[in-house]
Design an enzyme around this catalytic site. Structure first.
Site, PDB file in Angstrom:
ATOM      1  CB  SER A  45       6.844  -7.465 -15.817  1.00  0.00           C
ATOM      2  OG  SER A  45       7.906  -7.436 -14.987  1.00  0.00           O
ATOM      3  CG  HIS A  51      12.781 -11.102 -19.149  1.00  0.00           C
ATOM      4  ND1 HIS A  51      13.546 -10.035 -19.554  1.00  0.00           N
ATOM      5  CD2 HIS A  51      12.176 -10.702 -18.008  1.00  0.00           C
ATOM      6  CE1 HIS A  51      13.411  -9.033 -18.696  1.00  0.00           C
ATOM      7  NE2 HIS A  51      12.580  -9.412 -17.747  1.00  0.00           N
ATOM      8  NE  ARG A  52       9.131  -6.116 -23.111  1.00  0.00           N
ATOM      9  CZ  ARG A  52       8.234  -5.213 -23.421  1.00  0.00           C
ATOM     10  NH1 ARG A  52       7.739  -5.184 -24.651  1.00  0.00           N
ATOM     11  NH2 ARG A  52       7.815  -4.332 -22.542  1.00  0.00           N
ATOM     12  CG  HIS A  81       8.222  -9.768 -19.808  1.00  0.00           C
ATOM     13  ND1 HIS A  81       8.268  -9.198 -18.570  1.00  0.00           N
ATOM     14  CD2 HIS A  81       8.456 -11.094 -19.617  1.00  0.00           C
ATOM     15  CE1 HIS A  81       8.529 -10.124 -17.659  1.00  0.00           C
ATOM     16  NE2 HIS A  81       8.646 -11.302 -18.288  1.00  0.00           N
ATOM     17  CE  LYS A  95      12.401  -7.236  -9.371  1.00  0.00           C
ATOM     18  NZ  LYS A  95      13.164  -6.874 -10.536  1.00  0.00           N
ATOM     19  CG  ASP A 124      14.640  -9.810 -11.839  1.00  0.00           C
ATOM     20  OD1 ASP A 124      14.641  -8.892 -11.015  1.00  0.00           O
ATOM     21  OD2 ASP A 124      14.150  -9.690 -12.976  1.00  0.00           O
ATOM     22  CD  GLU A 125      15.838  -8.739 -15.764  1.00  0.00           C
ATOM     23  OE1 GLU A 125      14.790  -9.160 -15.215  1.00  0.00           O
ATOM     24  OE2 GLU A 125      16.317  -7.627 -15.544  1.00  0.00           O
ATOM     25  CE  LYS A 141      16.962  -6.031 -12.211  1.00  0.00           C
ATOM     26  NZ  LYS A 141      16.387  -6.162 -13.548  1.00  0.00           N
ATOM     27  CE  LYS A 164      10.525 -12.808 -14.995  1.00  0.00           C
ATOM     28  NZ  LYS A 164      11.647 -11.990 -14.538  1.00  0.00           N
ATOM     29  CG  ASN A 214      24.152  -7.036 -43.471  1.00  0.00           C
ATOM     30  OD1 ASN A 214      24.516  -7.337 -42.335  1.00  0.00           O
ATOM     31  ND2 ASN A 214      24.609  -7.630 -44.568  1.00  0.00           N
TER      32      ASN A 214
HETATM   33  C1  CAP Z   1      10.344  -5.798 -13.119  1.00  0.00           C
HETATM   34  C2  CAP Z   1      11.492  -6.521 -13.779  1.00  0.00           C
HETATM   35  C3  CAP Z   1      11.249  -6.837 -15.237  1.00  0.00           C
HETATM   36  C4  CAP Z   1      11.070  -5.666 -16.140  1.00  0.00           C
HETATM   37  C5  CAP Z   1      10.947  -6.173 -17.551  1.00  0.00           C
HETATM   38  C6  CAP Z   1      12.787  -5.727 -13.636  1.00  0.00           C
HETATM   39  O1  CAP Z   1      10.638  -5.621 -11.771  1.00  0.00           O
HETATM   40  O2  CAP Z   1      11.716  -7.753 -13.149  1.00  0.00           O
HETATM   41  O3  CAP Z   1      12.383  -7.556 -15.687  1.00  0.00           O
HETATM   42  O4  CAP Z   1       9.931  -4.985 -15.816  1.00  0.00           O
HETATM   43  O5  CAP Z   1      10.399  -5.164 -18.333  1.00  0.00           O
HETATM   44  O6  CAP Z   1      13.797  -6.405 -13.485  1.00  0.00           O
HETATM   45  O7  CAP Z   1      12.713  -4.500 -13.706  1.00  0.00           O
HETATM   46  P1  CAP Z   1       9.675  -4.668 -10.898  1.00  0.00           P
HETATM   47  P2  CAP Z   1       9.386  -5.546 -19.495  1.00  0.00           P
HETATM   48  O8  CAP Z   1       8.338  -5.343 -10.793  1.00  0.00           O
HETATM   49  O9  CAP Z   1      10.366  -4.572  -9.560  1.00  0.00           O
HETATM   50  O10 CAP Z   1       9.612  -3.363 -11.611  1.00  0.00           O
HETATM   51  O11 CAP Z   1       8.364  -6.408 -18.836  1.00  0.00           O
HETATM   52  O12 CAP Z   1       8.875  -4.232 -19.949  1.00  0.00           O
HETATM   53  O13 CAP Z   1      10.187  -6.272 -20.516  1.00  0.00           O
HETATM   54 MG    MG Z   2      13.413  -8.317 -14.157  1.00  0.00          MG
END
Ligand code: CAP
Ligand code: MG
Length: 442
Positions: free
Chosen positions: A357, A275-276, A309, A155, A183-184, A157, A181, A101
């Protein structure tokens, strides 16, 4: 002014059993720093905006206390009795207090948690990491090799179909990479259904293990709409993949801290990859409201992530200050490490490894590895491998070669003369990535 929450000069460390937070705080209209600080302490512990008649002697003993301020720098130090926190080792509960809050209060114009400190007795109540990068390196057979885990992110992504996806994994591993990995946002998409992807990746991993004799690791994103689905996805991975060959990735901020801790508690012996995505809304230097990378990283370790990360120390594409990212990496890894205000002794809590990353490529491995001051990290290069002029496999080879040069302390440009894939990478990334130029020359 809520005087009940002020105790300037009080020594919470001597008193014991207080978690400490330092905030940068800009008071709202008509408030001075001490006044606003007392309101923040009230709102982030027992109080509200008025003195409440239902308070008891005991409830008052649970008040957060402002014990120090620095008017010139707009800093306030607040001590939180650890007994106010959910005793189930619940990280989400702590954050609901200290960065909940208070972010919305009219009494503050800006508030940012810059650092925090956990007393030893509090640490015992939180999971901390169980599986570590040491376990991963052992599985990969590189525990005796003073180098980071060399990884990539698939990639594009998102958008590869199942077999295409698995093929990119294969090509990176074939080229010598250790770790891939999701990607997120990669989850269970119509064009790449989760179970199909796991089966296809398992096959490719088996093939590359036969061809290279090396173990590899895949970090699967199990973030989902609900915990039942998270569990289903985890179980699919465990059904098709050999123990040790997989990590579970959780988008810790968008899926939430409870998702992180659920994964940590349900599958302690699986590397938990935090992953953040989304952290920038809180951590960016220019954000007046939020918390720092150091604070985020401390809570990631408390919650039990195996790796998180922590940024590229100003060498990659993401915004972020070099010193902050290096500090965060050591707060993740070391037994005793300093944040901006506190030195944290983690006791026997296991290390969480930094995951680097964001815009990295083989040319940037050395400058990053030199500045981060450890080999216990995972580097994941997405664009920096899959944009290699000769493709993913050569991109992986360039990364491996850059790491060999770094380990043997051979000038990368020298090494590139006899290692074509690295040579191509140096030329290409120097041309195409502005911030690489200054490193490619060295
Ligand atoms: C990097 C990445 C990561 C970010 C995360 C992306 O890809 O996969 O998720 O870097 O940032 O989606 O951008 P690249 P952080 O290697 O192609 O840049 O690690 O700062 O949380
Ligand atoms: Mg990513």
């Amino acid at each position: 002014m809520q005087k009940e929450y002020l105790k300037l000069g009080f020594d919470p460390i001597a008193a014991g059993n207080y978690m400490l937070v330092v905030f940068h705080l800009v008071p709202g209209e008509g408030r001075d720093l001490l006044d606003a600080a007392s309101e923040v302490a009230a709102e982030s512990s027992t109080g509200s905006n008025l003195t409440i008649g239902t308070a008891t002697e005991f409830s008052k003993s649970m008040d957060a206390l402002v014990y120090k301020i620095d008017e010139a720098k707009n800093l306030v130090w607040i001590a939180y009795p650890v007994d106010i926190f959910d005793r189930g080792g619940n990280v989400q509960n702590i954050l609901t207090y200290i960065v909940g809050n208070v972010f919305g209060m009219a009494d503050v114009k800006a508030i940012k948690a810059l650092d925090c400190w956990f007393p030893p007795e509090m640490l015992k109540n939180y999971d901390g990491p169980y599986t570590t990068i040491g376990d991963m390196k052992k599985y990969l057979g590189i525990d005796g090799d003073a180098r980071p885990v060399l990884g990539t992110i698939i990639k594009p992504k998102i958008g590869l179909k199942t077999d295409e996806f698995a093929d990119v994994c294969y090509r990176f591993w074939k080229g010598g990479g250790d770790f891939v990995k999701f990607d997120e946002p990669q989850a269970d998409q119509v064009f790449c259904p989760f179970e199909d992807a796991v089966k296809a990746i398992a096959k490719k991993m088996e093939q590359v293990r036969k061809e290279t004799g090396k173990n590899k690791v895949m970090s699967f994103n199990i973030s989902a709409a609900d915990f039942m689905t998270m569990q289903k996805r985890a179980e699919i991975v465990m059904k098709y993949m050999e123990k040790g060959s997989y990590a579970f990735l959780v988008d810790g901020l968008t899926a939430g801290w409870t998702a992180v801790q659920t994964a940590r508690r349900m599958w302690p012996d699986v590397f938990l990859h935090f992953h953040r995505a989304g952290h920038g809304a809180m951590t960016r230097e220019e954000n007046p409201i939020g918390y720092t990378v150091e604070v985020l990283t401390k809570f990631g370790r408390l919650a039990g992530a195996s790796g998180m990360h922590t940024g590229t120390a100003g060498i990659g594409k993401m915004a972020g200050d070099g010193d902050t990212d290096v500090r965060a990496a050591h707060l993740a890894l070391d037994k005793v490490a300093s944040g901006p205000f506190f030195e944290q002794d983690w006791g026997d809590m296991k290390p969480m490894c930094p995951i680097a990353s964001g815009g990295l490529n083989p040319v940037l491995l050395k400058p990053f590895a030199d500045v981060i001051g450890t080999v216990d990290f995972i580097t994941t290069m997405g664009g920096g491998v899959h944009s290699h002029p000769s493709g993913t496999e050569k991109g992986a080879m360039a990364l491996v070669q850059a790491c060999e040069a770094w380990k043997q302390k051979i000038d990368m440009n020298e090494y590139a003369k006899t290692h074509a894939e690295l040579g191509q990478a140096v030329e290409f990334y120097k041309e195409h990535v502005e911030y690489t130029k200054k490193y490619a020359g060295k």
